[in-house]
Scaffold this active site. Structure first.
Site: not given
Length: 819
Positions: A228-230
């Site tokens: 995932t993106d953060w």
């Protein structure tokens, strides 16, 4: 599975623990089984590994690393081999800093010139972006570590990026927004893919089964890791089912327990978790091998020189009236502009690199043969007007033969998390240019910015060198180009429109509330301007040289096209030859031309080379929404070789036998798409293209706010406290901007104003959990005391739980996170 034996020895809780981070940048380790943590670091154009306090916003300084030109700059090189070489340098530095996964390159399409992160992306064209990304990935991974191509997919605006719903038709999605990712997976063989924050047609990308399973895993045969993106995980179990192995950063075990609970309840089978663990273990063990070899010693000067070389091939000469460039030694030069004193060389946000060296134009003047008579600042880089600065600059300019003016956009205008408000260069810089023109019309502008800008002032300059954001050695590269030591060879990887209103998405960018509609379909960039016959300032693929090139003798076969290029000038140079294809059939709407190949050719004066560009599986295909697969239309295809999208030098025609698929469209119902004039498509026609109704793009003001709503929506909240908080944040932003604290003001908008409520649990490493967010939402929705009691009660439970685990008082994400 590759690691079935190891997985069989794990408890269910251990397997689930591997599915999210140990802290802000590391994965979880299991010491008893010999499974180490691996480190992920930002790195599209340089390693950003923070030594101490960790954050995802570029706030805290990182370990020094070479700051190469950004992707928007590298794309202008049109040199896949150069991108691969730059990747090897990035890979070597990653190994030295013990980084397993380098979070880049970014390959989202430049749908709008106002997208705030355009500096970090390659192009408006998926073929060019895909080829350069594949080359860079190969280079990075040649050292045994992993690249992580991002952001998958259709993440084309920064405003509300964590919750916006992107509405796009299937053909446009496949042809325009997924093709570069397909090339990164199939040709670059990337080991990791980062899912985007946004929704795609109603589903978050990391939960979208069509995107993650059907396309990525099945169609492209991808067997790597999705991260995932953060803070970009919505429903953790849904993400796991879709094949999203790794959630970052840590949630202190909260979402791991969600996975365990889902298995125990029968919501998912344990096999789903096992498959994800297997893929993650493969990433862990294969990248860890890179550090067992002899340590790589980085020669910082050599890497600085490589950054300079990349910049030299990427900087573009856009105007050279009366051959004012290269500057002659007998001409006196006045150097003006704040960017000459302090160079603009990279964007802002998570990709900020702490450079090993940094060249500034003024510092290099003594090394050049330029006959400089002095320097004046001329303007304040953040837009403050100053008549005194202008007058001093004009006084210097009057004494010189040539004015060398360094202009551009400042660091807070192009930043992750925020879109630009206009395509303008700051007014105080234009005011200076106007004044300089009155006293000395021999002006050469060096422009530094990471995206397209309007240039109504172009008639007042004789020379224009576009440096883009050219990294730590960019100033030296510019110097060598303006003095003639290097012949410029960069060409635009994006179109420069005359004005923002001419862009195809101007009516539909950005999405402000629930959704953003891609009504222009596949007509982005030159595909729109060339088809709709819209005049532009500089076309896609455009760039000047100090020499000239001739094209001749085209030959087309079923395999590809062959032709000759001759350097018809007096100095050596490099030319980018571009292959465009036009389908002559009108049965299916298509752009006037599409890039299907390119090559950069190095030629001495008078030299001729024979060039061959081969056709590939993307040359003639289109995506058919009726058959749900790639098809080829039986038709004559015009093969065009050009120096730019509007500068076609050679043409021929070839008939291609197609797949005879049924026609996917009713031409009479899609007149805008068949004409290409799509800058203001009606919602009815767009829905015909989509095949379904579009969602209401507006927030429901009467609905209680939930996990995926934001502080921005608190202006409509039932709770008085929430409305007060909204006004306070807006006031704080306005005040900070006014007093010059613009970085902080931007940070408020990015990490508070547009952050979904769930993000405060996902980004704080367990300091706030989802039950506490439930309490916050009670407050927001008008139940202040009930909500406050709930927050305090859940906080007390969390503290006790952490004490019981022996973890209380220790932040899993390091210090300095934004709450």
């Amino acid at each position: 599975m590759k690691y079935k034996e190891i997985i069989s020895k794990m408890t269910r809780e251990e397997k689930a623990s591997l599915m999210s981070g140990k802290d802000f940048w590391q994965t979880m380790d299991i010491e008893r089984l010999g499974i180490p943590s691996i480190f992920l670091a930002d790195g599209p154009h340089g390693i950003r590994k923070q030594a101490e306090a960790a954050d995802h916003l570029g706030l805290n300084e990182s370990i020094p690393a070479t700051c190469f030109p950004t992707a928007a700059t590298v794309a202008n090189s049109w040199n896949e081999e150069l991108a691969m070489q730059m990747g090897t340098y990035l890979g070597k530095e990653a190994v030295e800093q013990k980084v397993n996964v380098l979070l880049g390159p970014g390959i989202n399409m430049k749908r709008s010139p106002l997208s705030g992160r355009n500096f970090e992306y390659f192009s408006e064209d998926p073929y060019l972006a895909g080829k350069l990304a594949a080359g860079m990935i190969k280079g990075i991974q040649s050292y045994g570590i992993s690249a992580c191509v991002k952001h998958f997919a259709v993440n084309n605006q920064e405003e509300r990026r964590m919750s916006i719903d992107t509405i796009v038709d299937e053909r446009t999605l496949r042809e325009m927004y997924l093709t570069a990712f397909e090339m990164a997976v199939k040709e670059g063989e990337t080991k990791a893919v980062m899912s985007a924050y946004n929704k795609l047609n109603g589903e978050y990308t990391n939960e979208n089964m069509d995107l993650m399973k059907q396309i990525l895993r099945d169609d492209w045969n991808y067997d790597g890791v999705v991260v995932t993106d953060w803070g970009g995980s919505n429903e953790r179990v849904a993400g796991l089912i879709a094949g999203n192995e790794l959630e970052m950063p840590t949630t202190a075990g909260e979402t791991n327990q969600d996975i365990v609970t889902a298995i125990e309840s029968g919501e998912i089978k344990e096999d789903v978790l096992d498959q994800c663990v297997d893929r993650l273990l493969d990433l862990v063990f294969t990248t860890e091998k890179a550090f067992k070899q002899k340590p790589k010693t980085v020669d910082k000067k050599e890497h600085h020189q490589m950054a300079q070389r990349v910049a030299e091939e990427s900087i573009i000469l856009l105007k050279n009236e009366a051959n004012i460039l290269p500057l002659q030694q007998d001409k006196t030069v006045a150097v003006i502009g704040d960017f000459a004193r302090e160079t603009r060389y990279q964007g802002a946000g998570s990709s900020i690199v702490n450079p090993t060296f940094l060249d500034h134009p003024l510092d290099l003047l003594e090394e050049t043969e330029l006959n400089s008579i002095g320097y004046e600042q001329g303007f304040d880089r953040y837009g403050k007007r100053s008549t005194r600065k202008i007058n001093k600059a004009c006084a210097l300019a009057e004494q010189a033969d040539v004015v060398l003016l360094y202009m551009g956009l400042d660091e807070v205008t192009e930043a992750e998390g925020l879109d630009r408000q206009s395509m303008d260069i700051p007014a105080n810089q234009i005011e200076l240019l106007d004044a300089l023109y009155e006293v000395n019309p021999n002006i050469v502008v060096v422009l530094s910015c990471g995206a397209a800008v309007e240039m109504p002032w172009m008639t007042k300059v004789k020379g224009l060198v576009h440096a883009y954001l050219s990294g730590q050695a960019g100033a030296k590269a510019v110097q060598r180009i303006i003095t003639g030591a290097v012949n410029p060879s960069g060409k635009l990887a994006e179109t420069y429109p005359l004005r923002y209103e001419d862009t195809p998405a101007s009516h539909q960018f950005p999405g402000k509330e629930v959704s953003v509609e891609y009504r222009e379909g596949p007509y982005i960039g030159y595909r729109y301007y060339d088809t709709a016959d819209v005049n532009v300032l500089f076309p896609f693929g455009y760039g000047l040289s100090y020499t000239s090139f001739g094209y001749s003798d085209i030959k087309v076969s079923e395999e590809g096209v062959t032709f000759n290029i001759t350097n018809t000038g007096e100095v050596a140079g490099k030319e980018v030859a571009q292959l465009y294809v036009r389908c002559q059939s009108k049965a299916i709407f298509r752009p006037d031309k599409e890039l299907k190949g390119f090559i950069k050719v190095d030629l001495n004066a008078g030299e001729t080379k024979t060039v061959t560009l081969l056709f590939d599986d993307k040359t003639f295909r289109y995506f058919n929404v009726k058959t749900n697969q790639w098809e080829i239309e039986s038709a004559d295809y015009k093969i065009m070789i050009g120096a730019a999208s509007d500068d076609i030098r050679l043409e021929d025609v070839i008939f291609i036998e197609g797949t005879e698929a049924p026609l996917p469209y009713d031409k009479d119902k899609l007149p805008s798409y068949y004409s290409g004039k799509v800058n203001d498509v009606s919602i009815e026609e767009f829905e015909t293209l989509l095949g379904h109704k579009v969602p209401d793009p507006k927030w429901d003001r009467n609905k209680p706010l939930g996990y995926n709503d934001t502080i921005a929506q608190c202006q409509y909240a039932k709770g008085l406290f929430a409305r007060f908080a909204f006004k306070l944040i807006k006031l704080s932003h306005k005040f900070l901007w006014k007093i010059g604290k613009r970085d902080t003001a931007n940070l408020i908008m990015m990490s508070v104003y547009h952050m979904p409520f769930r993000g405060y649990a996902r980004m704080t490493g367990g300091v706030i959990n989802m039950p506490m967010v439930d309490g916050v939402l009670m407050i927001v929705n008008g139940h202040f005391f009930k909500g406050m009691r709930h927050v305090l009660r859940e906080r007390k439970k969390l503290v006790k739980l952490n004490k019981d685990k022996g973890e209380f008082g220790t932040s899993k994400t390091g210090e300095g996170e934004v709450l």
